[in-house]
Design a protein around this motif. Structure first.
Motif, PDB file in Angstrom:
ATOM      1  N   TYR A  37       0.604  -1.198   0.232  1.00  0.00           N
ATOM      2  CA  TYR A  37       0.518  -0.070  -0.044  1.00  0.00           C
ATOM      3  C   TYR A  37       0.636   1.640   0.283  1.00  0.00           C
ATOM      4  CZ  TYR A  37      -4.616  -2.089   0.901  1.00  0.00           C
ATOM      5  OH  TYR A  37      -5.752  -2.851   0.772  1.00  0.00           O
ATOM      6  N   ARG A  38       1.367   1.197   0.867  1.00  0.00           N
ATOM      7  CA  ARG A  38       2.957   2.111   1.123  1.00  0.00           C
ATOM      8  C   ARG A  38       3.203   2.616  -0.041  1.00  0.00           C
ATOM      9  NH1 ARG A  38       4.057   0.180   6.045  1.00  0.00           N
ATOM     10  NH2 ARG A  38       6.335  -0.368   4.966  1.00  0.00           N
ATOM     11  N   GLU A  42       3.360   5.857  -3.323  1.00  0.00           N
ATOM     12  CA  GLU A  42       4.583   6.298  -3.503  1.00  0.00           C
ATOM     13  C   GLU A  42       4.462   6.815  -4.869  1.00  0.00           C
ATOM     14  OE1 GLU A  42       6.872   8.619  -1.250  1.00  0.00           O
ATOM     15  OE2 GLU A  42       5.540   8.482  -0.199  1.00  0.00           O
ATOM     16  N   LEU A  43       4.239   5.602  -5.971  1.00  0.00           N
ATOM     17  CA  LEU A  43       3.861   5.558  -7.062  1.00  0.00           C
ATOM     18  C   LEU A  43       2.602   6.855  -7.456  1.00  0.00           C
ATOM     19  CD1 LEU A  43       4.287   1.353  -7.798  1.00  0.00           C
ATOM     20  CD2 LEU A  43       5.959   4.188  -8.686  1.00  0.00           C
ATOM     21  N   CYS A  44       1.927   6.907  -6.631  1.00  0.00           N
ATOM     22  CA  CYS A  44       0.267   7.620  -7.223  1.00  0.00           C
ATOM     23  C   CYS A  44       0.945   8.705  -7.068  1.00  0.00           C
ATOM     24  CB  CYS A  44      -0.914   6.405  -6.966  1.00  0.00           C
ATOM     25  SG  CYS A  44      -0.551   5.303  -8.247  1.00  0.00           S
ATOM     26  N   SER A  69      -7.651  -1.853  -5.442  1.00  0.00           N
ATOM     27  CA  SER A  69      -9.101  -1.975  -5.720  1.00  0.00           C
ATOM     28  C   SER A  69      -9.564  -1.468  -4.067  1.00  0.00           C
ATOM     29  CB  SER A  69     -10.415  -3.203  -6.104  1.00  0.00           C
ATOM     30  OG  SER A  69     -11.906  -3.391  -6.103  1.00  0.00           O
ATOM     31  N   ASP A  70      -8.811  -2.697  -3.858  1.00  0.00           N
ATOM     32  CA  ASP A  70      -8.880  -2.166  -2.051  1.00  0.00           C
ATOM     33  C   ASP A  70      -8.193  -0.899  -1.224  1.00  0.00           C
ATOM     34  OD1 ASP A  70      -9.252  -4.866  -2.087  1.00  0.00           O
ATOM     35  OD2 ASP A  70      -7.913  -5.633  -0.307  1.00  0.00           O
ATOM     36  N   GLY A  75     -10.165   5.047   0.594  1.00  0.00           N
ATOM     37  CA  GLY A  75      -9.815   6.134   0.365  1.00  0.00           C
ATOM     38  C   GLY A  75      -8.765   6.352   0.050  1.00  0.00           C
ATOM     39  N   LEU A  76      -7.438   5.584  -0.204  1.00  0.00           N
ATOM     40  CA  LEU A  76      -5.879   5.875  -0.461  1.00  0.00           C
ATOM     41  C   LEU A  76      -5.501   6.307  -1.689  1.00  0.00           C
ATOM     42  CD1 LEU A  76      -5.072   3.358   1.825  1.00  0.00           C
ATOM     43  CD2 LEU A  76      -5.631   5.544   2.877  1.00  0.00           C
ATOM     44  N   VAL A  77      -6.247   5.676  -2.632  1.00  0.00           N
ATOM     45  CA  VAL A  77      -6.056   6.122  -3.794  1.00  0.00           C
ATOM     46  C   VAL A  77      -7.277   6.310  -4.185  1.00  0.00           C
ATOM     47  CG1 VAL A  77      -4.234   4.821  -4.232  1.00  0.00           C
ATOM     48  CG2 VAL A  77      -5.883   3.942  -4.844  1.00  0.00           C
ATOM     49  N   ARG A  78      -7.718   7.667  -5.701  1.00  0.00           N
ATOM     50  CA  ARG A  78      -8.119   6.978  -6.792  1.00  0.00           C
ATOM     51  C   ARG A  78      -7.848   6.478  -8.179  1.00  0.00           C
ATOM     52  NH1 ARG A  78      -6.940  13.044  -4.531  1.00  0.00           N
ATOM     53  NH2 ARG A  78      -8.901  13.547  -3.788  1.00  0.00           N
ATOM     54  N   VAL A  79      -8.885   6.442  -8.230  1.00  0.00           N
ATOM     55  CA  VAL A  79      -8.815   5.637 -10.383  1.00  0.00           C
ATOM     56  C   VAL A  79      -9.929   6.622 -10.977  1.00  0.00           C
ATOM     57  CG1 VAL A  79      -9.947   3.893 -11.056  1.00  0.00           C
ATOM     58  CG2 VAL A  79      -8.959   3.555  -8.471  1.00  0.00           C
ATOM     59  N   HIS A  80      -8.986   6.739 -11.859  1.00  0.00           N
ATOM     60  CA  HIS A  80     -10.021   7.102 -12.853  1.00  0.00           C
ATOM     61  C   HIS A  80     -10.278   6.479 -13.793  1.00  0.00           C
ATOM     62  CE1 HIS A  80      -8.415  11.092 -10.578  1.00  0.00           C
ATOM     63  NE2 HIS A  80      -7.186  10.127 -10.463  1.00  0.00           N
ATOM     64  N   ARG A  81     -12.000   5.982 -14.273  1.00  0.00           N
ATOM     65  CA  ARG A  81     -11.582   4.650 -15.662  1.00  0.00           C
ATOM     66  C   ARG A  81     -12.038   5.362 -16.621  1.00  0.00           C
ATOM     67  NH1 ARG A  81     -13.516   3.029 -10.404  1.00  0.00           N
ATOM     68  NH2 ARG A  81     -12.701   0.858  -9.627  1.00  0.00           N
ATOM     69  N   PRO A  82     -11.120   4.696 -17.556  1.00  0.00           N
ATOM     70  CA  PRO A  82     -11.272   4.993 -19.126  1.00  0.00           C
ATOM     71  C   PRO A  82     -13.396   5.003 -19.178  1.00  0.00           C
ATOM     72  CG  PRO A  82     -10.248   2.899 -19.145  1.00  0.00           C
ATOM     73  CD  PRO A  82     -10.347   3.553 -17.445  1.00  0.00           C
ATOM     74  N   ARG A  83     -13.504   6.263 -20.100  1.00  0.00           N
ATOM     75  CA  ARG A  83     -14.760   6.495 -20.805  1.00  0.00           C
ATOM     76  C   ARG A  83     -15.425   5.416 -22.092  1.00  0.00           C
ATOM     77  NH1 ARG A  83     -16.248  12.480 -19.661  1.00  0.00           N
ATOM     78  NH2 ARG A  83     -15.082  12.519 -17.723  1.00  0.00           N
ATOM     79  N   ALA A  84     -16.003   4.492 -22.307  1.00  0.00           N
ATOM     80  CA  ALA A  84     -16.144   4.049 -23.295  1.00  0.00           C
ATOM     81  C   ALA A  84     -16.517   4.953 -24.447  1.00  0.00           C
ATOM     82  CB  ALA A  84     -16.903   3.433 -22.847  1.00  0.00           C
ATOM     83  N   GLU A  85     -16.486   5.208 -25.228  1.00  0.00           N
ATOM     84  CA  GLU A  85     -16.587   6.055 -26.803  1.00  0.00           C
ATOM     85  C   GLU A  85     -17.329   5.213 -26.926  1.00  0.00           C
ATOM     86  OE1 GLU A  85     -13.369   7.535 -29.191  1.00  0.00           O
ATOM     87  OE2 GLU A  85     -12.027   7.491 -27.217  1.00  0.00           O
ATOM     88  N   ALA A  86     -18.315   6.223 -27.366  1.00  0.00           N
ATOM     89  CA  ALA A  86     -19.261   5.496 -28.281  1.00  0.00           C
ATOM     90  C   ALA A  86     -19.485   5.176 -29.637  1.00  0.00           C
ATOM     91  CB  ALA A  86     -20.705   6.711 -28.062  1.00  0.00           C
TER      92      ALA A  86
END
Length: 104
Positions: A37-38, A42-44, A69-70, A75-86
């Motif tokens: 986790y640490r 740090e990487l992120c 995911s855990d 609340g330790l990281v934020r995940v920015h998911r790619p949007r599916a393009e129409a």
């Protein structure tokens, strides 16, 4: 890695390998968190993909997905998911790609 993920091989929520991850906190995680986790936190500090995190830490992609995911759930990281393009690419583009592949 088995102990860190609790034996899980899939994240609790869908997490694509191209999803981008950033730290949710500017503070360093303390010793109460596992080493992985640490390291991920740090990487992120710079936005990185799930696949990049896996490669930089030398851990299997499935393990990285579970850990990230855990961490997101805590609340330790934020995940920015790619949007599916129409629509996606048009037929002409796909045909040109296929033609190019046949020429190889």
């Amino acid at each position: 890695m088995y102990a860190v993920t609790g034996g899980r091989t899939a994240p609790s929520a869908g997490l694509a390998m191209e999803a981008l991850v950033s730290s949710a906190t500017s503070a360093r995680l303390g010793l109460s968190y596992v080493r992985e986790y640490r390291a991920i936190s740090e990487l992120c500090r710079q936005v990185r993909s799930v696949a990049e995190i896996s490669a930089l830490l030398g851990i299997p992609l499935g393990v990285a997905r579970v850990l990230i995911s855990d961490m997101e759930a805590e609340g330790l990281v934020r995940v920015h998911r790619p949007r599916a393009e129409a629509g996606g690419p048009d037929l002409a583009t796909l045909e040109r790609v296929l033609s190019g592949l046949h020429r190889l």
